[in-house]
Motif scaffolding. Structure first.
Motif, short mmCIF file in Angstrom:
data_model
loop_
_atom_site.label_atom_id
_atom_site.label_comp_id
_atom_site.label_asym_id
_atom_site.label_seq_id
_atom_site.Cartn_x
_atom_site.Cartn_y
_atom_site.Cartn_z
N THR A 115 -13.89 47.85 81.40
CA THR A 115 -13.31 48.89 82.25
C THR A 115 -12.19 48.34 83.12
O THR A 115 -11.13 48.96 83.26
CB THR A 115 -14.41 49.51 83.13
OG1 THR A 115 -15.44 50.05 82.31
CG2 THR A 115 -13.85 50.60 84.02
N GLU A 116 -12.42 47.15 83.71
CA GLU A 116 -11.39 46.59 84.58
C GLU A 116 -10.14 46.23 83.80
O GLU A 116 -9.02 46.47 84.27
CB GLU A 116 -11.94 45.35 85.30
CG GLU A 116 -12.99 45.70 86.35
CD GLU A 116 -13.55 44.46 87.03
OE1 GLU A 116 -13.21 43.34 86.57
OE2 GLU A 116 -14.31 44.61 88.01
N ASN A 117 -10.31 45.66 82.60
CA ASN A 117 -9.13 45.32 81.80
C ASN A 117 -8.37 46.58 81.38
O ASN A 117 -7.14 46.65 81.47
CB ASN A 117 -9.55 44.52 80.57
CG ASN A 117 -9.77 43.05 80.87
OD1 ASN A 117 -8.85 42.25 80.91
ND2 ASN A 117 -11.03 42.68 81.11
N ALA A 118 -9.12 47.60 80.90
CA ALA A 118 -8.46 48.84 80.47
C ALA A 118 -7.79 49.53 81.66
O ALA A 118 -6.64 50.02 81.56
CB ALA A 118 -9.48 49.77 79.84
N GLN A 119 -8.47 49.58 82.80
CA GLN A 119 -7.90 50.24 83.97
C GLN A 119 -6.66 49.51 84.46
O GLN A 119 -5.68 50.15 84.86
CB GLN A 119 -8.96 50.29 85.07
CG GLN A 119 -8.53 51.04 86.31
CD GLN A 119 -9.67 51.17 87.31
OE1 GLN A 119 -10.79 50.72 87.05
NE2 GLN A 119 -9.39 51.76 88.45
N GLN A 120 -6.69 48.18 84.44
CA GLN A 120 -5.53 47.42 84.91
C GLN A 120 -4.28 47.75 84.12
O GLN A 120 -3.22 48.05 84.67
CB GLN A 120 -5.85 45.92 84.82
CG GLN A 120 -4.67 45.03 85.20
CD GLN A 120 -5.00 43.55 85.03
OE1 GLN A 120 -6.13 43.20 84.67
NE2 GLN A 120 -4.01 42.70 85.27
N HIS A 121 -4.38 47.76 82.79
CA HIS A 121 -3.20 48.02 81.97
C HIS A 121 -2.80 49.49 82.02
O HIS A 121 -1.59 49.81 81.97
CB HIS A 121 -3.48 47.59 80.54
CG HIS A 121 -3.68 46.11 80.39
ND1 HIS A 121 -2.64 45.21 80.45
CD2 HIS A 121 -4.82 45.37 80.23
CE1 HIS A 121 -3.11 43.96 80.29
NE2 HIS A 121 -4.44 44.04 80.16
N ALA A 122 -3.76 50.40 82.12
CA ALA A 122 -3.42 51.82 82.24
C ALA A 122 -2.70 52.10 83.55
O ALA A 122 -1.72 52.87 83.59
CB ALA A 122 -4.67 52.67 82.13
N LEU A 123 -3.15 51.45 84.65
CA LEU A 123 -2.48 51.65 85.93
C LEU A 123 -1.06 51.12 85.91
O LEU A 123 -0.14 51.73 86.47
CB LEU A 123 -3.30 50.97 87.04
CG LEU A 123 -4.66 51.57 87.37
CD1 LEU A 123 -5.37 50.76 88.44
CD2 LEU A 123 -4.51 53.01 87.83
N GLN A 124 -0.86 49.97 85.26
CA GLN A 124 0.49 49.42 85.16
C GLN A 124 1.42 50.35 84.38
O GLN A 124 2.59 50.52 84.73
CB GLN A 124 0.44 48.04 84.50
CG GLN A 124 -0.24 46.97 85.35
CD GLN A 124 -0.34 45.63 84.63
OE1 GLN A 124 0.06 45.51 83.46
NE2 GLN A 124 -0.87 44.63 85.32
N LEU A 125 0.90 50.94 83.32
CA LEU A 125 1.73 51.85 82.52
C LEU A 125 2.04 53.13 83.28
O LEU A 125 3.20 53.59 83.32
CB LEU A 125 1.01 52.18 81.20
CG LEU A 125 1.71 53.21 80.31
CD1 LEU A 125 3.07 52.69 79.83
CD2 LEU A 125 0.83 53.56 79.11
N LEU A 126 1.03 53.75 83.89
CA LEU A 126 1.26 55.01 84.58
C LEU A 126 2.08 54.85 85.84
O LEU A 126 2.74 55.81 86.29
CB LEU A 126 -0.09 55.67 84.92
CG LEU A 126 -0.92 56.14 83.72
CD1 LEU A 126 -2.28 56.65 84.17
CD2 LEU A 126 -0.18 57.24 82.96
#
Length: 330
Positions: A115-126
């Protein structure tokens, strides 16, 4: 969870086919595999149970776009432990030898890591994407970014994890913003619906007008034909009257001619008869002039006697006889 039973101070373990069992005795590997069943002594055994089936991890987190709008990302990650030995050495999958329950929470640690890895990259993209672009193409972009990031994450590989699939279920803004974004589309849809309604009404009015014009044209054509019929009937009546008048004139003329001819013939006959009678009377008078008067008296008496009515009884008086004899003597 493994099924453990007790017999005479020993323990018997029976694992599911989707569970990898790693049994260590005094630091040495005794059993290592999936779906094992064996006896062990709990005091000298260290057993780890690593699930090797596919697992679904649901994620729900918030992110902020480049125009400072909060969005909610709902995703699901499917993963599997492909290297149970590495996972058992990196995470605590040890089970209690009496109950078979995990001593720690290894799956929660894996979920937190993913979750932390997916959330980190999704936040950077958005964070570099506007709200409109995020709502338009954000689902595919976030899904691709999370899949690439998790596949390239070295810690997951070292832990023996493999990400099979990433699905982004929804990418939604706040309710107020979502309602505001829906308003133009709803207005446009309503305008399209109103335009369709107006067009349908216009078509209906046009069709009604065409029907009214057709009815009016039909009535005009009917009136024109009725006028032609009345005219033709008048012409026929006038012609018939003229024919009857001509026939009556012919009959009258013929009757007059016939009567004139008849009158002429009758007049000629009367004239001829009169002339004949006159000639006969003249001849008779001429003849009477040469006859003795006594003879004429006798003829007159004869004619008178022939024209007298029938006498049944005759009374002669002396006066009458005397007068008659006197006339005869003269």
């Amino acid at each position: 969870m493994a099924d453990i039973s007790k017999r005479f101070g020993l323990r018997h373990l029976r694992a599911a086919p989707t569970s990898h069992i790693r049994h260590l005795r005094r630091g040495n590997v005794v059993h290592d595999g999936a779906g094992l069943a064996f006896w062990f002594r709990p005091l000298v055994a260290a057993i780890s149970e690593v699930p090797v089936d596919d697992r679904e991890l649901a994620m729900l987190f918030h992110a902020r776009t480049s125009d400072f709008q909060d969005v909610t990302v709902q995703a699901t990650v499917t993963f599997r432990i492909t290297d149970p030995a590495a996972a058992a050495t990196r995470l605590d999958f040890g089970i209690d030898p009496d109950t078979g329950v995990w001593r720690a929470a290894p799956l929660e640690q894996i979920g937190t890591l993913l979750t932390e890895n997916a959330q980190q990259h999704a936040l950077q993209l958005l964070a570099r994407t506007s709200l409109a672009d995020a709502l338009t193409d954000g689902v595919a972009a976030v899904r691709g970014r999370i899949a690439e990031a998790l596949a390239a994450e070295p810690r997951l590989t070292e832990t023996g994890l493999e990400v099979i699939a990433v699905r982004v279920v929804a990418l939604r803004p706040e309710p107020e913003v979502e309602r505001a974004l829906r308003t133009p589309a709803r207005e446009q849809i309503q305008q399209e619906a109103d335009r369709a309604t107006y067009e349908r009404r216009a078509v209906a009015v046009e069709r009604e007008r065409a029907i009214s014009e057709n009815e009016l044209d039909s009535r005009i054509e009917l009136a024109r034909r009725e006028e032609q019929l009345v005219t033709q009937q008048g012409t026929n009546a006038r012609r018939e009257a003229e024919e009857q008048a001509t026939a009556a004139a012919v009959r009258t003329e013929s009757e007059a001619s016939r009567r004139t001819t008849l009158a002429t013939a009758e007049a000629e006959a009367v004239r001829t008869l009169g002339a004949a009678n006159a000639a006969a009377e003249a001849d008779r008078l001429a003849a009477h002039q040469q006859v003795d008067p006594a003879v004429l008296h006798a003829l007159a008496l004869m004619a008178l006697a022939g024209n007298l009515p029938q006498v049944e009884h005759l009374t002669l008086t002396p006066d009458l006889i005397t007068d008659l004899l006197g006339r005869l003597a003269r």
